[in-house]
Design a protein around this motif. Structure first.
Motif, PDB file in Angstrom:
ATOM      1  N   GLY A  81     -32.692 -32.114 -63.539  1.00  0.00           N
ATOM      2  CA  GLY A  81     -31.535 -32.494 -64.057  1.00  0.00           C
ATOM      3  C   GLY A  81     -30.294 -32.912 -62.978  1.00  0.00           C
ATOM      4  O   GLY A  81     -29.133 -32.856 -63.225  1.00  0.00           O
ATOM      5  N   TRP A  82     -30.755 -33.258 -61.845  1.00  0.00           N
ATOM      6  CA  TRP A  82     -29.975 -33.544 -60.888  1.00  0.00           C
ATOM      7  C   TRP A  82     -28.859 -34.501 -60.902  1.00  0.00           C
ATOM      8  O   TRP A  82     -27.938 -34.506 -60.318  1.00  0.00           O
ATOM      9  CB  TRP A  82     -30.663 -33.554 -59.553  1.00  0.00           C
ATOM     10  N   LEU A  83     -29.279 -35.479 -61.702  1.00  0.00           N
ATOM     11  CA  LEU A  83     -28.405 -36.662 -61.814  1.00  0.00           C
ATOM     12  C   LEU A  83     -27.720 -36.829 -63.250  1.00  0.00           C
ATOM     13  O   LEU A  83     -27.144 -37.731 -63.783  1.00  0.00           O
ATOM     14  CB  LEU A  83     -29.380 -38.042 -61.870  1.00  0.00           C
TER      15      LEU A  83
ATOM     16  N   LEU B  99     -29.998 -42.618 -54.830  1.00  0.00           N
ATOM     17  CA  LEU B  99     -29.390 -41.369 -55.291  1.00  0.00           C
ATOM     18  C   LEU B  99     -30.251 -40.188 -55.714  1.00  0.00           C
ATOM     19  O   LEU B  99     -31.043 -40.407 -56.464  1.00  0.00           O
ATOM     20  CB  LEU B  99     -28.450 -41.680 -56.632  1.00  0.00           C
ATOM     21  N   VAL B 100     -30.046 -39.118 -55.144  1.00  0.00           N
ATOM     22  CA  VAL B 100     -30.884 -38.020 -55.362  1.00  0.00           C
ATOM     23  C   VAL B 100     -30.132 -36.889 -56.396  1.00  0.00           C
ATOM     24  O   VAL B 100     -30.892 -36.335 -57.283  1.00  0.00           O
ATOM     25  CB  VAL B 100     -31.306 -37.319 -54.054  1.00  0.00           C
TER      26      VAL B 100
ATOM     27  N   PRO C   3     -22.043 -36.779 -54.197  1.00  0.00           N
ATOM     28  CA  PRO C   3     -23.277 -37.565 -54.489  1.00  0.00           C
ATOM     29  C   PRO C   3     -24.214 -37.565 -53.209  1.00  0.00           C
ATOM     30  O   PRO C   3     -23.786 -38.141 -51.941  1.00  0.00           O
ATOM     31  CB  PRO C   3     -22.637 -38.739 -54.849  1.00  0.00           C
ATOM     32  N   LEU C   4     -25.436 -37.042 -53.379  1.00  0.00           N
ATOM     33  CA  LEU C   4     -26.250 -37.022 -52.262  1.00  0.00           C
ATOM     34  C   LEU C   4     -27.264 -38.134 -52.439  1.00  0.00           C
ATOM     35  O   LEU C   4     -28.064 -38.244 -53.366  1.00  0.00           O
ATOM     36  CB  LEU C   4     -26.892 -35.678 -52.205  1.00  0.00           C
ATOM     37  N   SER C   5     -27.519 -39.056 -51.325  1.00  0.00           N
ATOM     38  CA  SER C   5     -28.451 -40.088 -51.382  1.00  0.00           C
ATOM     39  C   SER C   5     -29.463 -39.692 -50.502  1.00  0.00           C
ATOM     40  O   SER C   5     -29.258 -39.281 -49.367  1.00  0.00           O
ATOM     41  CB  SER C   5     -27.983 -41.223 -51.083  1.00  0.00           C
TER      42      SER C   5
ATOM     43  N   GLN D 198     -38.988 -37.225 -58.984  1.00  0.00           N
ATOM     44  CA  GLN D 198     -39.558 -36.176 -59.895  1.00  0.00           C
ATOM     45  C   GLN D 198     -38.836 -34.660 -59.879  1.00  0.00           C
ATOM     46  O   GLN D 198     -38.380 -34.517 -61.147  1.00  0.00           O
ATOM     47  CB  GLN D 198     -40.822 -35.773 -59.227  1.00  0.00           C
ATOM     48  N   LEU D 199     -37.823 -34.525 -58.701  1.00  0.00           N
ATOM     49  CA  LEU D 199     -37.321 -33.146 -58.829  1.00  0.00           C
ATOM     50  C   LEU D 199     -35.954 -33.724 -59.443  1.00  0.00           C
ATOM     51  O   LEU D 199     -35.385 -32.498 -60.133  1.00  0.00           O
ATOM     52  CB  LEU D 199     -36.784 -32.814 -57.589  1.00  0.00           C
TER      53      LEU D 199
END
Length: 323
Positions: free
Chosen positions: A301-303, A164-165, A272-274, A295-296
């Motif tokens: 705070g993407w997740l 999950l990204v 949800p982008l994986s 890292q990103l």
């Protein structure tokens, strides 16, 4: 069951596919082979083992007791073979990575990964749709893609791994003169009565159309009928001017001529982008992509889940398993 000597892995793959699907047609499609070839492989495996593995009727396929005994061993053998092949894979070859569009989240992950692994060649390909990309990954024509993993068939997911990204906030792209274009944000209820384009009719984007269907259910929003897939900004402008259909997107969707992008709220729907790759794949470029995404996600705070945000239950269960 007699001791099996020198069984071909292909026969075990055929067995595991049928045991998983309990349907010869679906298993053959999963393996990208003809059903007749699959049936021949199963009969040959049964002869070599001296055991009947399936009970076949006109209505169903079931594992026999010997088939049930064989299944866990077959899976372990195939997993070991995949790991062995990965160890000796050519790590110097380019890694082919499928992106939906330049920039956006996926482009940033690729850019960071290239910086992390300058010795690896990460080649970008720009096509939309994880459903289409996943089939190519399984067939070995593509290495990595991005998208909504939960929207894939379970038989396809069994060949893949994912990380999950990001939870991407969703938006709608409107013609610039649309009555709702003046709103800075759009409540979902404001779209009642609208027909929103979400890739209907495109076999490569089934996971996205499914997400839209779940989001629109019970809200009086329809999915727009199929439209030509527009490649390039000018074609996109022309098709939108012709159909006048708003387009379901994410908030990082690139600017398009004669349109406005409006984030959706009340609730905020999330896509949800994986990062998705073939099970057993080992490559320094994949390691760099996974590290870049990690890292990103931490930096941006993407997740972090937005309180009260909308997410399908199917996705929540897979996300819980992946985090």
């Amino acid at each position: 069951m007699p001791q099996a000597q020198d069984l071909e892995p292909r026969l075990l793959r055929a067995f595991v596919a049928v045991a998983t699907e309990l349907h010869f047609t679906r298993a053959a499609a999963r393996l990208f082979i003809a059903q007749q070839a699959l049936s021949r492989d199963i009969r040959r495996l049964e002869r070599e083992l001296g055991a009947e593995l399936f009970v076949r009727t006109t209505r169903q396929v079931m594992l026999t007791a010997d088939g049930e005994r064989l299944l866990p061993y077959a899976r372990r053998v195939l997993d070991a073979q995949d790991e062995l092949a990965a160890v000796f894979a050519d790590a110097s070859r380019p890694l082919l990575v499928d992106l939906n569009s330049e920039g956006m989240t996926t482009g940033r992950v690729l850019e960071r990964a290239r910086a992390l692994a300058p010795g690896s060649e990460l080649m970008a390909r720009f096509e939309s749709g994880l459903t289409g990309a996943a089939a190519e990954i399984v067939a070995g024509r593509l290495d990595v893609s991005f998208g909504r993993y939960a929207g894939l068939e379970s038989s396809m997911r069994s060949h893949l791994e994912h990380q999950l990204v990001r939870f991407e906030p969703m938006a709608v792209l409107l013609p610039a003169d649309h009555p709702l274009a003046g709103c800075e944000r759009l409540e979902l209820d404001a779209l009642a009565g609208e027909r929103i384009y979400a890739g209907a009719g495109n076999p490569r984007t089934l996971e996205w159309t499914d997400l839209a269907r779940r989001l629109f259910e019970g809200r009086g929003i329809e999915i727009a009928p199929p439209a030509p897939v527009a490649l390039g900004k000018e074609e996109f402008r022309r098709i939108m001017a012709k159909t006048r259909s708003p387009v379901l997107a994410v908030t990082e969707f690139p600017p398009m001529p004669d349109t406005v992008l409006r984030p959706l709220v009340a609730p905020v729907p999330l896509s949800p982008l994986s990062l998705v790759w073939r099970r057993g794949l080992r490559h320094p470029g994949l390691d760099a992509l996974r590290l870049a995404a990690t890292q990103l996600a931490a930096e941006e705070g993407w997740l972090k889940m937005i309180p009260g945000a909308w997410l399908p239950d199917t996705d929540r269960s897979l996300i819980t398993d992946n985090r």
